[in-house]
Design a protein around this motif. Sequence first.
Motif, PDB file in Angstrom:
ATOM      1  N   UNK A  15      31.226  27.614  44.885  1.00  0.00           N
ATOM      2  CA  UNK A  15      30.584  27.122  43.674  1.00  0.00           C
ATOM      3  C   UNK A  15      29.100  26.963  43.952  1.00  0.00           C
ATOM      4  N   UNK A  51      25.257  24.403  39.648  1.00  0.00           N
ATOM      5  CA  UNK A  51      25.279  24.546  38.202  1.00  0.00           C
ATOM      6  C   UNK A  51      26.160  25.675  37.683  1.00  0.00           C
ATOM      7  N   UNK A  52      26.988  26.212  38.553  1.00  0.00           N
ATOM      8  CA  UNK A  52      27.806  27.365  38.162  1.00  0.00           C
ATOM      9  C   UNK A  52      29.293  27.040  38.258  1.00  0.00           C
ATOM     10  N   UNK A  53      30.089  27.980  37.781  1.00  0.00           N
ATOM     11  CA  UNK A  53      31.532  27.831  37.871  1.00  0.00           C
ATOM     12  C   UNK A  53      32.068  28.234  39.236  1.00  0.00           C
ATOM     13  N   UNK A  54      33.360  28.218  39.360  1.00  0.00           N
ATOM     14  CA  UNK A  54      34.045  28.568  40.607  1.00  0.00           C
ATOM     15  C   UNK A  54      34.289  30.068  40.672  1.00  0.00           C
ATOM     16  N   UNK A  55      34.007  30.644  41.822  1.00  0.00           N
ATOM     17  CA  UNK A  55      34.265  32.068  42.033  1.00  0.00           C
ATOM     18  C   UNK A  55      35.307  32.200  43.144  1.00  0.00           C
ATOM     19  N   UNK A 112      30.185  21.479  51.976  1.00  0.00           N
ATOM     20  CA  UNK A 112      28.831  21.847  51.549  1.00  0.00           C
ATOM     21  C   UNK A 112      28.152  22.557  52.700  1.00  0.00           C
TER      22      UNK A 112
END
Lengths: 115, 109
Positions: A37, A40-44, A111
């Motif tokens: 992730x 500010x984005x979605x899950x890939x 992280x």
Amino acid sequence: NAGVTQTPKFRILKIGQSMTLQCAQDMNHNYMYWYRQDPGMGLKLIYYSVGAGITDKGEVPNGYNVSRSTTEDFPLRLELAAPSQTSVYFCASSKASGVSNQPQHFGDGTRLSIL
Amino acid sequence: QQPVQSPQAVILREGEDAVINCSSSKALYSVHWYRQKHGEAPIFLMILLKGGEQKGHDKISASFNEKKQQSSLYLTASQLSYSGTYFCGSPYNNNDMRFGAGTRLTVKP
């Protein structure tokens, strides 16, 4: 009630280094997943596994490898770390496939920063 | 191939309602809804499998239209605890899950 456990929680790598992100679940789930992730984005989806010894690529597998020798563990390997791999990595597991009514249970994330 | 979510962000006052949409140009196998608070893991809300299905618990509910190309998440009488980013996801095949980019919901006192 451990659920899905990811280690480490934080890590800083230098470009070109390698590391393994660990993921373990104690719910006896056959299905396990690795996502990344970006801010500010979605899950890939990177890779997934439908059982011990069976893995398959997701949407963004380049630069990663996985193995699944036991039902409980699903480690993710970065061989040559690149700045583009800076992200938060989530491991998830589920009782059945994505087309079923079974939810995915997520770990707390790792992280990772590549400098 | 990812579902498309709208709006990207919404700001509410406590007690107001919100609708988050998730759509696709092709029929979806199913729709999964998750909420993620900042710095935390996504938490499961609900799954819809059948066209025309509606589900809900407490003041959060969802629907899946007959053609299985759109799902909507309804948050009524919003509370501060509803703040977070809401994601919809759908399997591209049996297990290759694809998630939308998320809708950031902020509830203010």
